[in-house]
Design a protein around this motif. Structure first.
Motif, short mmCIF file in Angstrom:
data_model
loop_
_atom_site.label_atom_id
_atom_site.label_comp_id
_atom_site.label_asym_id
_atom_site.label_seq_id
_atom_site.Cartn_x
_atom_site.Cartn_y
_atom_site.Cartn_z
N GLY A 1 25.85 -1.54 -47.13
CA GLY A 1 26.08 -2.94 -47.43
C GLY A 1 27.25 -3.46 -46.62
N PRO A 2 27.45 -4.79 -46.60
CA PRO A 2 28.53 -5.38 -45.81
C PRO A 2 29.91 -4.80 -46.13
CG PRO A 2 27.02 -7.08 -46.55
CD PRO A 2 26.61 -5.81 -47.25
N ILE A 3 30.23 -4.63 -47.42
CA ILE A 3 31.56 -4.12 -47.80
C ILE A 3 31.74 -2.69 -47.31
CG2 ILE A 3 33.13 -3.63 -49.70
CD1 ILE A 3 32.57 -6.59 -49.22
N ALA A 4 30.70 -1.86 -47.46
CA ALA A 4 30.77 -0.46 -47.02
C ALA A 4 30.96 -0.37 -45.51
CB ALA A 4 29.50 0.28 -47.43
N ILE A 5 30.30 -1.25 -44.76
CA ILE A 5 30.43 -1.25 -43.31
C ILE A 5 31.85 -1.62 -42.91
CG2 ILE A 5 29.74 -2.45 -41.19
CD1 ILE A 5 26.93 -2.68 -42.38
N ILE A 6 32.40 -2.63 -43.56
CA ILE A 6 33.77 -3.06 -43.25
C ILE A 6 34.77 -1.94 -43.55
CG2 ILE A 6 35.63 -4.65 -43.89
CD1 ILE A 6 33.46 -6.77 -44.41
N LYS A 7 34.62 -1.30 -44.72
CA LYS A 7 35.54 -0.23 -45.11
C LYS A 7 35.48 0.94 -44.15
CE LYS A 7 35.93 -1.04 -50.10
NZ LYS A 7 35.65 -0.49 -51.46
N SER A 8 34.25 1.39 -43.84
CA SER A 8 34.10 2.56 -42.96
C SER A 8 34.61 2.27 -41.56
CB SER A 8 32.64 3.01 -42.91
OG SER A 8 31.81 2.01 -42.33
N THR A 9 34.38 1.04 -41.08
CA THR A 9 34.85 0.66 -39.74
C THR A 9 36.36 0.62 -39.69
OG1 THR A 9 32.84 -0.65 -39.35
CG2 THR A 9 34.73 -1.09 -37.92
N LEU A 10 36.99 0.04 -40.70
CA LEU A 10 38.45 -0.04 -40.74
C LEU A 10 39.08 1.35 -40.82
CD1 LEU A 10 39.01 -3.12 -43.10
CD2 LEU A 10 39.33 -3.02 -40.62
N GLN A 11 38.43 2.24 -41.59
CA GLN A 11 38.96 3.60 -41.74
C GLN A 11 38.86 4.41 -40.46
OE1 GLN A 11 36.69 5.12 -45.04
NE2 GLN A 11 37.92 4.05 -46.59
N THR A 12 37.77 4.24 -39.71
CA THR A 12 37.55 5.08 -38.52
C THR A 12 38.00 4.42 -37.22
OG1 THR A 12 35.27 4.23 -38.33
CG2 THR A 12 35.60 6.26 -39.60
N LYS A 13 37.92 3.09 -37.14
CA LYS A 13 38.21 2.41 -35.88
C LYS A 13 39.37 1.42 -35.96
CE LYS A 13 34.36 4.14 -34.00
NZ LYS A 13 34.34 5.06 -32.84
N GLY A 14 39.78 1.09 -37.19
CA GLY A 14 40.82 0.08 -37.34
C GLY A 14 40.26 -1.33 -37.21
N ILE A 15 41.15 -2.31 -37.23
CA ILE A 15 40.72 -3.71 -37.20
C ILE A 15 39.98 -4.03 -35.90
CG2 ILE A 15 42.87 -4.54 -36.16
CD1 ILE A 15 40.75 -6.40 -38.82
N THR A 16 40.35 -3.35 -34.81
CA THR A 16 39.67 -3.63 -33.54
C THR A 16 38.21 -3.18 -33.57
OG1 THR A 16 40.44 -1.51 -32.64
CG2 THR A 16 41.80 -3.45 -32.19
N GLY A 17 37.87 -2.27 -34.50
CA GLY A 17 36.49 -1.82 -34.61
C GLY A 17 35.56 -2.95 -35.00
#
Length: 292
Positions: free
Chosen positions: A45-61
């Motif tokens: 879902g959108p929230i899960a994608i945002i969380k996983s991206t921030l955790q692995t790639k940071g805001i630039t992800g």
């Protein structure tokens, strides 16, 4: 609604500027939408994608592939407004008025033009960069490296993958968006004082409503477009119709509306930002002044 036909250079400058600003502001929603439309057993879902991206790639992800969209969106908006003004001029009656059906045709033509000259290459590159970014070891180092790699591996037609669904989506997008916007704007102006310029807040609201209507009517085409431009599209789908068939039979009808929430957020903001910015720039550089 009668109008003074805008000079092509005015439409190009105003449209390109509005497109670039809108793309950068709303890009995180585009990133989440695209990620949610990829195939695979794991549905995020959108929230899960945002969380996983921030955790692995940071805001630039959340901005992976951003420059491809900013450049493409700038070109797209410029081509869109120039084409739309041109087609409206051709379809206007002797009094200079354009009916809703003719506005629909003008929007459809503008969408086709932007799909061919701007959207397909930028969307293909953006989609591949986003798809690649979720890998443990991405193969593309950025926009330029990714573009060169795609062309080297697949040829120039590699950046035109998914042209048919993009043309269908952009044609439908522009037809629905411009018709909704023009109809609502004409209605509001008919109830205002003659010659009164609409406030930016009203223009933003009309554009946002146009974006809302556009999302729900064109979402299936957007999902097919994303799948056809993914990294492994050549291995899974023979063409757009085969892609649609597999989505329907394997994932169900509702899968065609995957990514609706982030796309809705983007296009509602997009409609408001683009039309407001465009109208503001046009007024500054001495462009079109709608009349009763």
């Amino acid at each position: 609604m009668a109008f003074k036909k805008e000079k092509p250079i005015h439409s190009l400058v105003a449209g390109a500027t509005a497109g670039a600003i809108e793309a950068f502001i709303t890009y995180p929603t585009e990133f989440v939408k695209t990620r949610s439309q990829f195939g695979g057993l794991k549905k995020e879902g959108p929230i899960a994608i945002i969380k996983s991206t921030l955790q692995t790639k940071g805001i630039t992800g959340l901005y992976s592939g951003c420059m491809a969209l900013v450049i493409g969106n700038s070109m797209k908006a410029g081509v869109r407004f120039v084409s739309y003004d041109h087609f409206k001029g051709l379809l206007a009656d002797s009094q200079g008025k354009v009916s809703a059906p003719r506005s629909l045709v003008a929007g459809l033509g503008a969408g086709m033009m932007e799909a061919i000259f701007a959207v397909t290459p930028s969307e293909t590159i953006k989609t591949k960069l986003i798809d690649d970014a979720k890998r443990a070891q991405p193969q593309y180092r950025g926009l330029v490296h990714g573009t060169v790699s795609i062309v080297r591996q697949e040829g120039i037609f590699g950046v035109y993958r998914g042209l048919f669904p993009v043309m269908m989506r952009q044609g439908a997008n522009s037809a629905v968006r411009f018709t909704t916007y023009s109809t609502l704007k004409q209605f509001v102006q008919s109830n205002a004082r003659p010659g009164q310029q609409l406030p930016s807040t009203i223009t933003f609201g009309i554009g946002a409503i146009a974006g809302l209507v556009t999302v729900y009517t064109t979402m299936p085409l957007d999902v097919i477009k994303t799948r056809m431009q993914s990294l492994d599209a050549r291995l899974q789908y023979r063409n757009s119709f085969h892609c649609a068939y597999r989505i329907f039979t394997e994932e169900g009808l509702l899968r065609f509306w995957a990514g609706t929430t982030p796309r809705l957020a983007r296009l509602v903001l997009s409609g408001g930002i683009v039309f407001t910015t465009y109208e503001a720039i046009i007024s500054v550089i001495g462009g079109r002044t709608p009349t009763e």
